[in-house]
Write a protein that holds these residues in place. Structure first.
Motif, short mmCIF file in Angstrom:
data_model
loop_
_atom_site.label_atom_id
_atom_site.label_comp_id
_atom_site.label_asym_id
_atom_site.label_seq_id
_atom_site.Cartn_x
_atom_site.Cartn_y
_atom_site.Cartn_z
N ASP A 104 0.73 -1.38 -0.20
CA ASP A 104 -0.15 0.02 -0.02
C ASP A 104 0.92 1.24 -0.07
OD1 ASP A 104 -1.87 2.01 0.62
OD2 ASP A 104 -3.11 0.63 1.72
N LYS A 105 0.75 2.23 -0.90
CA LYS A 105 1.53 3.37 -0.92
C LYS A 105 1.14 4.33 0.11
CE LYS A 105 -1.91 5.87 -3.82
NZ LYS A 105 -2.36 6.52 -2.76
N ASP A 106 0.02 4.19 0.62
CA ASP A 106 -0.25 4.84 1.94
C ASP A 106 0.42 4.43 3.39
OD1 ASP A 106 -1.55 6.77 0.32
OD2 ASP A 106 -3.31 5.59 0.39
N GLU A 107 1.00 3.22 3.16
CA GLU A 107 1.93 2.72 4.39
C GLU A 107 3.24 2.58 4.27
OE1 GLU A 107 0.20 1.56 7.03
OE2 GLU A 107 -1.98 1.62 6.22
N LYS A 150 -2.91 -2.55 -5.32
CA LYS A 150 -1.89 -2.00 -4.33
C LYS A 150 -0.71 -1.78 -4.79
CE LYS A 150 -4.81 -0.98 -0.85
NZ LYS A 150 -5.28 0.07 -0.63
N ALA A 151 -0.26 -2.87 -5.46
CA ALA A 151 1.11 -2.69 -6.15
C ALA A 151 1.00 -1.88 -7.40
CB ALA A 151 1.39 -4.24 -6.58
N GLN A 152 -0.19 -1.74 -8.38
CA GLN A 152 -0.28 -0.89 -9.15
C GLN A 152 -0.12 0.49 -8.61
OE1 GLN A 152 -0.03 -1.60 -12.42
NE2 GLN A 152 -0.65 0.51 -13.10
N GLY A 153 -0.63 0.47 -7.81
CA GLY A 153 -0.80 2.08 -7.11
C GLY A 153 0.56 2.39 -6.71
N LEU A 154 1.39 1.71 -6.09
CA LEU A 154 2.60 1.95 -5.82
C LEU A 154 3.47 2.32 -6.83
CD1 LEU A 154 4.56 1.79 -3.18
CD2 LEU A 154 4.83 -0.49 -3.63
N GLY A 155 3.43 1.56 -7.74
CA GLY A 155 4.22 1.91 -9.10
C GLY A 155 3.97 3.13 -9.48
#
Length: 399
Positions: A104-107, A150-155
């Motif tokens: 999660d990019k927010d973590e 979540k991984a797509q959002g992180l990328g």
């Protein structure tokens, strides 16, 4: 809005200098254990980034196959495939965390590892220590679809905020040996995420992520990790579910868009079947090879264009940008990519044509930069083609 350089990805065009650390990867080990020394001091901490260049570096941190078997074996497999000297970043997490939480990019988990590497990491490899009873849905751990999102959002976050594009390979945890129930990854739009299925043990809940990562790390960005000419992978046997890859239904797994393993009649050893990412077939960035090529071009273009940010731009008497200034900047961007990519075989240029560099940068001079302070740049790079399907006709010669 702060002054900035922004690069967006064009899609649909394909119809289907200092050396860069192209093979620098980050391992995300979920379900790992902290390690203490004889004085009860933590020598290997959870939620803490580490960097190593050989298996002995992991051992120096106190990590062994006894206290952290899955982390140890993936790092061991990585260096067996890639060789010593390749930089590897590692971050371990407690078993109470999930792929979804860690990615999660927010973590402050995977995100923290990317920040600690200062942009070096090109891809993340996520795997976990098996738990007693994973909850399976559609043939995989039920959290895989959300973890992909979540991984797509992180990328995307790493690209837009850090200007350091990445993709993530997630372990196809809990695969139940039935490819018919697997979700079809081509129905997603996650062109920064791939799922790996297949391990060195039969009926394993895990996948041999270290093997895939090692082949990825030593392959130039344009090269498919499935390239047969690079030779077989190091394991003696790779299973897809309960069956060795040579007897398993790997075609069905592959057709669903997963990264898996195969054999070839007449050749010994195991090979990666293909390098698909979890997105539609028409996506230009469906393959890891195209993803890596375009991401490398992004990094080079950004590093070149950032030097122009807030710089003076000469204006002609008719109020447009100086054509010579545009030509100079175009040349700078193209030369940076030629030096770092074309010269290394990363682009699909024609070696018989000295004018074909595989890159084209255009900066129109008739832009209203005086009124909006925006500079539009169009950049295109040409990928390589790949011989994925070979048809040969064989017959008798009569003369």
């Amino acid at each position: 809005m702060l002054p900035r350089v922004k690069i967006s990805y064009a899609n649909g065009a394909l119809g289907q200098v200092e050396a860069m650390a192209d093979g620098c990867l980050g391992f995300l080990a979920v379900g790992a254990m902290a390690v203490t020394d004889e004085n009860n001091n933590e020598v290997f901490k959870l939620n803490t980034p580490y960097t190593i260049r050989k298996l002995a570096g992991l051992q120096d941190l106190g990590v062994t196959k006894e206290n952290n078997p899955n982390l140890y074996r993936n790092v061991k497999d990585f260096y067996a495939e890639a060789g010593d000297g390749v930089e590897l970043w590692i971050m371990a997490f407690a078993g109470s965390l999930s792929f979804t939480k860690v990615l999660d990019k927010d973590e402050a988990y995977a995100k923290a590892l990317l920040q600690a590497s200062n942009g070096k990491i090109r891809a993340l490899i996520a795997f976990k220590t098996p738990n007693a009873d994973p909850e399976i849905r559609n043939g995989l751990d039920k959290e895989i679809p959300e973890a992909m999102e979540k991984a797509q959002g992180l990328g995307e976050w790493a690209t837009e905020e850090l200007r350091t594009p990445i993709f993530t390979l997630i372990e196809g945890y809990g695969y139940t040996d039935d490819p018919t129930v697997l979700p079809d990854l081509s129905s997603y739009s996650h062109n920064r995420v791939g799922i790996v299925i297949g391990d060195t043990e039969a009926d394993s809940a895990n996948a041999c992520m270290g093997i895939v990562a090692g082949r990825l790390a030593i392959s130039p960005v344009q090269r498919k990790i499935s390239r047969v000419k690079d030779g077989a992978l190091t394991p003696q046997t790779i299973y897809v579910g309960s069956e060795p890859a040579e007897t398993a239904d790997v075609e069905a797994v592959h057709e669903k868009g997963y990264i898996t393993f195969r054999t070839f009649v007449g050749k010994s050893g195991y090979f990666i079947a293909d390098d698909n990412l979890a997105t539609e077939v028409a996506d230009d960035y469906r393959s890891i090879s195209n993803r890596r090529v375009i991401d490398k071009a992004y990094r080079i273009a950004y590093n070149t264009l950032i030097e122009t940010l807030n710089d003076e731009v000469p204006i002609t008497t008719d109020g447009t940008i100086s054509p010579s200034w545009c030509a100079s900047l175009q040349g700078d961007v193209e030369q940076a990519i030629i030096s770092n990519m074309t010269a290394n075989g990363n682009l699909g240029n024609d070696p018989a044509d000295t004018n074909d560099t595989g890159v084209e940068c255009k900066i129109p001079y008739d832009q209203p930069i005086l009124s909006d302070s925006k500079l539009s740049v169009t950049l295109r790079v040409k990928p390589n083609g790949y011989a994925k399907y070979i048809d040969a006709e064989l017959g008798f010669k009569t003369a």
